[in-house]
Design a protein around this motif. Structure first.
Motif, PDB file in Angstrom:
ATOM      1  N   GLU A 135       0.830  -1.208   0.000  1.00  0.00           N
ATOM      2  CA  GLU A 135       0.000   0.000   0.000  1.00  0.00           C
ATOM      3  C   GLU A 135       0.863   1.255   0.000  1.00  0.00           C
ATOM      4  OE1 GLU A 135      -3.906  -1.834   2.354  1.00  0.00           O
ATOM      5  OE2 GLU A 135      -2.429  -0.610   3.420  1.00  0.00           O
ATOM      6  N   GLY A 136       1.954   1.214   0.755  1.00  0.00           N
ATOM      7  CA  GLY A 136       2.839   2.372   0.787  1.00  0.00           C
ATOM      8  C   GLY A 136       3.448   2.665  -0.566  1.00  0.00           C
ATOM      9  N   LEU A 137       3.915   1.626  -1.253  1.00  0.00           N
ATOM     10  CA  LEU A 137       4.484   1.814  -2.584  1.00  0.00           C
ATOM     11  C   LEU A 137       3.456   2.379  -3.553  1.00  0.00           C
ATOM     12  CD1 LEU A 137       6.557  -1.488  -2.965  1.00  0.00           C
ATOM     13  CD2 LEU A 137       7.506   0.822  -2.769  1.00  0.00           C
ATOM     14  N   LEU A 138       2.257   1.806  -3.520  1.00  0.00           N
ATOM     15  CA  LEU A 138       1.222   2.205  -4.466  1.00  0.00           C
ATOM     16  C   LEU A 138       0.679   3.603  -4.179  1.00  0.00           C
ATOM     17  CD1 LEU A 138      -0.653  -1.212  -4.572  1.00  0.00           C
ATOM     18  CD2 LEU A 138       0.779  -0.272  -6.367  1.00  0.00           C
ATOM     19  N   ALA A 158      -0.368   5.449 -10.665  1.00  0.00           N
ATOM     20  CA  ALA A 158      -1.489   4.673 -10.179  1.00  0.00           C
ATOM     21  C   ALA A 158      -0.970   3.258 -10.060  1.00  0.00           C
ATOM     22  CB  ALA A 158      -2.652   4.783 -11.132  1.00  0.00           C
ATOM     23  N   LEU A 159      -1.801   2.250 -10.296  1.00  0.00           N
ATOM     24  CA  LEU A 159      -1.413   0.943  -9.826  1.00  0.00           C
ATOM     25  C   LEU A 159      -1.638  -0.167 -10.838  1.00  0.00           C
ATOM     26  CD1 LEU A 159      -3.564   1.429  -6.638  1.00  0.00           C
ATOM     27  CD2 LEU A 159      -1.287   2.306  -7.039  1.00  0.00           C
ATOM     28  N   GLU A 160      -0.681  -1.041 -10.937  1.00  0.00           N
ATOM     29  CA  GLU A 160      -0.884  -2.285 -11.667  1.00  0.00           C
ATOM     30  C   GLU A 160      -0.016  -3.335 -11.008  1.00  0.00           C
ATOM     31  OE1 GLU A 160       0.011  -4.198 -16.008  1.00  0.00           O
ATOM     32  OE2 GLU A 160      -0.591  -2.111 -15.905  1.00  0.00           O
ATOM     33  N   ILE A 161      -0.550  -4.532 -10.842  1.00  0.00           N
ATOM     34  CA  ILE A 161       0.186  -5.557 -10.133  1.00  0.00           C
ATOM     35  C   ILE A 161       0.123  -6.863 -10.915  1.00  0.00           C
ATOM     36  CG2 ILE A 161       0.266  -6.971  -8.045  1.00  0.00           C
ATOM     37  CD1 ILE A 161      -0.770  -4.639  -6.503  1.00  0.00           C
ATOM     38  N   ASN A 162       1.269  -7.481 -11.108  1.00  0.00           N
ATOM     39  CA  ASN A 162       1.336  -8.842 -11.618  1.00  0.00           C
ATOM     40  C   ASN A 162       2.118  -9.649 -10.602  1.00  0.00           C
ATOM     41  OD1 ASN A 162      -0.010  -8.396 -14.015  1.00  0.00           O
ATOM     42  ND2 ASN A 162       1.847  -7.762 -15.072  1.00  0.00           N
ATOM     43  N   THR A 164       3.191 -14.033  -9.385  1.00  0.00           N
ATOM     44  CA  THR A 164       3.227 -15.410  -9.837  1.00  0.00           C
ATOM     45  C   THR A 164       1.947 -16.171  -9.492  1.00  0.00           C
ATOM     46  OG1 THR A 164       4.339 -15.980  -7.764  1.00  0.00           O
ATOM     47  CG2 THR A 164       5.724 -15.537  -9.684  1.00  0.00           C
ATOM     48  N   GLU A 165       1.203 -15.702  -8.490  1.00  0.00           N
ATOM     49  CA  GLU A 165      -0.018 -16.397  -8.084  1.00  0.00           C
ATOM     50  C   GLU A 165      -1.254 -15.858  -8.778  1.00  0.00           C
ATOM     51  OE1 GLU A 165      -0.446 -16.551  -3.873  1.00  0.00           O
ATOM     52  OE2 GLU A 165       1.686 -16.797  -3.535  1.00  0.00           O
ATOM     53  N   ASN A 166      -1.182 -14.613  -9.249  1.00  0.00           N
ATOM     54  CA  ASN A 166      -2.392 -13.966  -9.771  1.00  0.00           C
ATOM     55  C   ASN A 166      -2.010 -13.039 -10.918  1.00  0.00           C
ATOM     56  OD1 ASN A 166      -4.973 -13.131 -10.081  1.00  0.00           O
ATOM     57  ND2 ASN A 166      -5.139 -12.045  -8.149  1.00  0.00           N
ATOM     58  N   ALA A 167      -1.535 -13.608 -11.994  1.00  0.00           N
ATOM     59  CA  ALA A 167      -1.043 -12.796 -13.101  1.00  0.00           C
ATOM     60  C   ALA A 167      -2.174 -12.080 -13.796  1.00  0.00           C
ATOM     61  CB  ALA A 167      -0.302 -13.684 -14.099  1.00  0.00           C
ATOM     62  N   GLY A 168      -1.860 -10.878 -14.270  1.00  0.00           N
ATOM     63  CA  GLY A 168      -2.799 -10.157 -15.101  1.00  0.00           C
ATOM     64  C   GLY A 168      -3.741  -9.223 -14.386  1.00  0.00           C
ATOM     65  N   VAL A 169      -3.610  -9.084 -13.066  1.00  0.00           N
ATOM     66  CA  VAL A 169      -4.452  -8.151 -12.341  1.00  0.00           C
ATOM     67  C   VAL A 169      -3.990  -6.737 -12.662  1.00  0.00           C
ATOM     68  CG1 VAL A 169      -5.189  -7.369 -10.076  1.00  0.00           C
ATOM     69  CG2 VAL A 169      -4.836  -9.787 -10.493  1.00  0.00           C
ATOM     70  N   SER A 170      -4.902  -5.870 -13.031  1.00  0.00           N
ATOM     71  CA  SER A 170      -4.498  -4.512 -13.412  1.00  0.00           C
ATOM     72  C   SER A 170      -5.283  -3.483 -12.646  1.00  0.00           C
ATOM     73  CB  SER A 170      -4.690  -4.290 -14.911  1.00  0.00           C
ATOM     74  OG  SER A 170      -6.045  -4.389 -15.243  1.00  0.00           O
ATOM     75  N   GLY A 171      -4.658  -2.322 -12.487  1.00  0.00           N
ATOM     76  CA  GLY A 171      -5.287  -1.226 -11.775  1.00  0.00           C
ATOM     77  C   GLY A 171      -5.581  -0.075 -12.709  1.00  0.00           C
ATOM     78  N   ILE A 172      -5.432   1.155 -12.221  1.00  0.00           N
ATOM     79  CA  ILE A 172      -5.699   2.331 -13.020  1.00  0.00           C
ATOM     80  C   ILE A 172      -4.681   2.403 -14.156  1.00  0.00           C
ATOM     81  CG2 ILE A 172      -5.875   4.849 -12.950  1.00  0.00           C
ATOM     82  CD1 ILE A 172      -6.459   4.542  -9.955  1.00  0.00           C
ATOM     83  N   THR A 173      -5.146   2.650 -15.352  1.00  0.00           N
ATOM     84  CA  THR A 173      -4.267   2.670 -16.513  1.00  0.00           C
ATOM     85  C   THR A 173      -3.431   3.937 -16.541  1.00  0.00           C
ATOM     86  OG1 THR A 173      -5.903   1.425 -17.742  1.00  0.00           O
ATOM     87  CG2 THR A 173      -4.206   2.532 -19.031  1.00  0.00           C
ATOM     88  N   PRO A 174      -2.121   3.816 -16.809  1.00  0.00           N
ATOM     89  CA  PRO A 174      -1.288   5.011 -16.814  1.00  0.00           C
ATOM     90  C   PRO A 174      -1.664   5.963 -17.928  1.00  0.00           C
ATOM     91  CG  PRO A 174      -0.052   3.100 -17.615  1.00  0.00           C
ATOM     92  CD  PRO A 174      -1.355   2.587 -17.083  1.00  0.00           C
ATOM     93  N   ASP A 175      -1.631   7.264 -17.589  1.00  0.00           N
ATOM     94  CA  ASP A 175      -1.847   8.290 -18.600  1.00  0.00           C
ATOM     95  C   ASP A 175      -0.599   8.424 -19.474  1.00  0.00           C
ATOM     96  OD1 ASP A 175      -4.351   8.875 -17.825  1.00  0.00           O
ATOM     97  OD2 ASP A 175      -3.817  10.582 -16.579  1.00  0.00           O
ATOM     98  N   ILE A 195      -1.099  -8.866  -2.073  1.00  0.00           N
ATOM     99  CA  ILE A 195      -0.759  -7.717  -2.902  1.00  0.00           C
ATOM    100  C   ILE A 195      -1.932  -7.337  -3.809  1.00  0.00           C
ATOM    101  CG2 ILE A 195       0.760  -6.868  -4.719  1.00  0.00           C
ATOM    102  CD1 ILE A 195       2.087  -7.015  -2.045  1.00  0.00           C
ATOM    103  N   SER A 196      -2.624  -8.331  -4.334  1.00  0.00           N
ATOM    104  CA  SER A 196      -3.781  -8.042  -5.184  1.00  0.00           C
ATOM    105  C   SER A 196      -4.868  -7.300  -4.405  1.00  0.00           C
ATOM    106  CB  SER A 196      -4.344  -9.344  -5.765  1.00  0.00           C
ATOM    107  OG  SER A 196      -3.417  -9.927  -6.664  1.00  0.00           O
ATOM    108  N   GLU A 197      -5.085  -7.708  -3.159  1.00  0.00           N
ATOM    109  CA  GLU A 197      -6.080  -7.027  -2.342  1.00  0.00           C
ATOM    110  C   GLU A 197      -5.641  -5.601  -2.028  1.00  0.00           C
ATOM    111  OE1 GLU A 197      -7.757  -7.623   2.111  1.00  0.00           O
ATOM    112  OE2 GLU A 197      -8.040  -9.320   0.750  1.00  0.00           O
ATOM    113  N   ALA A 198      -4.348  -5.426  -1.779  1.00  0.00           N
ATOM    114  CA  ALA A 198      -3.830  -4.072  -1.539  1.00  0.00           C
ATOM    115  C   ALA A 198      -4.057  -3.190  -2.757  1.00  0.00           C
ATOM    116  CB  ALA A 198      -2.342  -4.130  -1.202  1.00  0.00           C
ATOM    117  N   GLU A 199      -3.925  -3.762  -3.939  1.00  0.00           N
ATOM    118  CA  GLU A 199      -4.142  -2.989  -5.158  1.00  0.00           C
ATOM    119  C   GLU A 199      -5.592  -2.511  -5.264  1.00  0.00           C
ATOM    120  OE1 GLU A 199      -4.636  -5.059  -8.710  1.00  0.00           O
ATOM    121  OE2 GLU A 199      -3.871  -3.475  -9.996  1.00  0.00           O
TER     122      GLU A 199
END
Length: 518
Positions: A135-138, A158-162, A164-175, A195-199
């Motif tokens: 959360e701090g990093l994001l 903003a945020l995007e996280i990939n 090894t356990e949950n590939a492809g989870v994405s957050g706000i798209t970069p401008d 990490i996915s929940e933090a995102e």
């Protein structure tokens, strides 16, 4: 607008450290003496020992970032020592603060690939520390620069996280701008899910920040309602938007009086999330004054531009509803946002006016700059009509809360001590500080009007308490209620830890965490 974070729950690899463009080591005072718990190259241990020998342990103080360029076998690596305190001060929130500062340092140095590690994350039971670090990093990488032709530090984050356990989870798209990839080493088995929940939470907070940072000519009641409808569509929420005619039919004279001076008509927005079966509904009610001039009781011109953020309470509710739905929490929540623009004009309400709220109570308008409590009077009443068994309202209600509690702690006024305590505990877990203020016996007397049932301002004494008590008068008897005053914490003058300069969206994380407890 995104930082890319990759989480690996496998054992560390010395080669990864050596090849990394930058390495962030999160160290408390005790961890610095146990750095060999990490599988670092020998040069890294020497760098820590050199820091202790020449600088003492000051580099481990909470939030301190020490940057060292180190020669390794693969070339040069920039090490960031991120301090997280000593002893009992080494808490998840201190890690959250350090990670926020580290995120900005990575962007400042234009780092594309980094790894992060902490001796305390070698303990598999410290998933809550890993969540705080993510959360701090994001959140620390956030910046609102969409209107700048030249982006700062490669663009807002903003945020995007990939992982090894949950590939492809994405957050706000970069401008625009380049992403920074951070791989966090830990021994925590479900690191990817954490990490996915933090995102999800951080995406919601950043959405609330974006809304409150937008200027008043972009976000006003109608466009805020459009944003709420978009969230409802994205996350399958029930939605209702009341316009002027609908509010008139319901007798909502308080919010209509506040909006009467503006060409931007008010809106009462309700989102409904029902995933809790037979559980009672809890209402989160947010103040949505999209710009507050003070009305006829006009504010001084200095700093008036900051009043675009007077809808942070509504933004926090909207962000919380997004996260609660995205996390599929087994709860029933109503999100009610009372939105209006408080402007002076020939049609504006005047000091001395008497208005009638939807509850039937009459209100003497003592000060048109005490408008937030007026829109919330109709909103909390409406939440009760919609079936709320508990009401939590959140608002940038008073400047008095800054005098009482400063700029890092928000106030609570409640008719139920147990509810206030649960909110305080939820806030503590997510790094947001709250303090319950007493409902003094004379508060109701201070609000007594000679010509109406109640007046909207009792003046400066006990201003935060009387503001909250006013709102509580419009909650149905017997319903637990808490008022959250974020007047001192909604905006930060400078970036610090996971909080950015500008709108912090304080309270969003607390509402999400409180919903978990239900």
């Amino acid at each position: 607008m995104a930082q890319l974070i990759t989480v690996k729950s496998a054992k560390e690899n010395i080669e990864c450290y050596e090849k990394a463009e930058s390495v962030v080591l999160f160290l408390c005072r005790e961890c610095a003496d146990h750095i060999h718990m990490l599988s670092l190259p020998e040069e890294f241990y020497d760098a820590v020992a050199w820091q202790i020998k020449t600088q003492g342990y000051g580099f481990t103080d909470t939030g301190n970032i020490t940057s060292v360029l180190l020669k390794t076998k693969a070339g040069f690596t920039r090490i960031l020592f991120a301090g997280i305190g000593a002893g009992k001060a080494c808490t998840p929130n201190h890690l959250r603060v350090a990670a926020g500062n580290a995120a900005r340092e990575l962007k400042k140095n234009k780092i594309r690939e980094a790894v992060a590690a902490a001796p305390l994350l070698t303990n598999p039971k410290r998933g809550h520390y890993l969540k705080a670090l993510a959360e701090g990093l994001l959140l620390g990488s956030y910046a609102f620069d969409k209107y700048k032709n030249k982006k700062v530090n490669g663009g807002a984050a903003a945020l995007e996280i990939n992982n090894t356990e949950n590939a492809g989870v994405s957050g706000i798209t970069p401008d625009s701008g380049e992403n920074t990839s951070v791989t966090v080493f830990s021994a925590i088995e479900n690191a990817g899910a954490i990490i996915s929940e933090a995102e999800v939470v951080c995406n919601a907070i950043c959405r609330a920040r974006d809304l409150a940072n937008e200027p008043g000519n972009v976000i006003y009641p109608e466009t805020l309602a459009e944003e709420a409808l978009q969230v409802a569509e994205e996350y399958n929420l029930g939605a209702e938007v009341l316009g002027v005619k609908e509010m008139q039919a319901l007798g909502m004279g308080a919010i209509l009086a506040v909006g009467a001076g503006s060409v931007r008509e008010p809106r009462m927005i309700t989102l409904k999330y029902a995933n809790g079966g037979d559980k009672p509904f809890v209402a989160f009610v947010g103040k949505g004054i999209t710009f507050d001039s003070g009305g006829i009781s006009i504010k001084p011109s200095d700093g008036m531009g900051e009043m675009k953020d007077d809808m942070t309470g509504a933004a926090a509710v909207l962000g919380a509803m997004q996260a609660i739905a995205a996390l599929k929490l087994p709860v029933n929540i109503l999100g009610v946002m009372a939105c209006a623009e408080n402007m002076p004009s020939g049609s504006a309400q005047r000091p001395g006016d008497i208005i009638r709220a939807a509850s039937g109570k009459t209100i003497e308008v003592d000060n048109t700059d005490a408008e937030g409590r007026l829109v919330l009077a109709d909103a909390v009443w409406y939440a009760c009509r919609k079936g709320a068994a508990q009401v939590v309202d959140i608002a940038t209600l008073t400047g008095a809360v800054i005098i009482a509690l400063g700029e890092h702690t928000s106030g609570i006024v409640s008719n139920t001590d147990g509810l206030a305590e649960e909110i305080k505990k939820a806030g503590h877990r997510v790094g947001e500080g709250w303090w319950q203020l007493p409902v003094v016996e004379e508060a109701e007397e201070m609000l007594r009007s000679s010509c109406a049932d109640i007046k909207n301002s009792a003046g400066r004494p006990a201003g935060t308490i009387t503001g909250g008590v006013f709102i509580g008068q419009f909650v149905d008897p017997g319903i637990p209620w808490a008022h959250l005053d974020i007047g001192g914490t909604s905006t930060a003058k400078k970036a610090e830890g996971h909080l950015p300069e500008g709108c912090t969206a304080f309270g969003t994380a607390t509402l999400i965490e409180y919903a978990r407890t239900l």
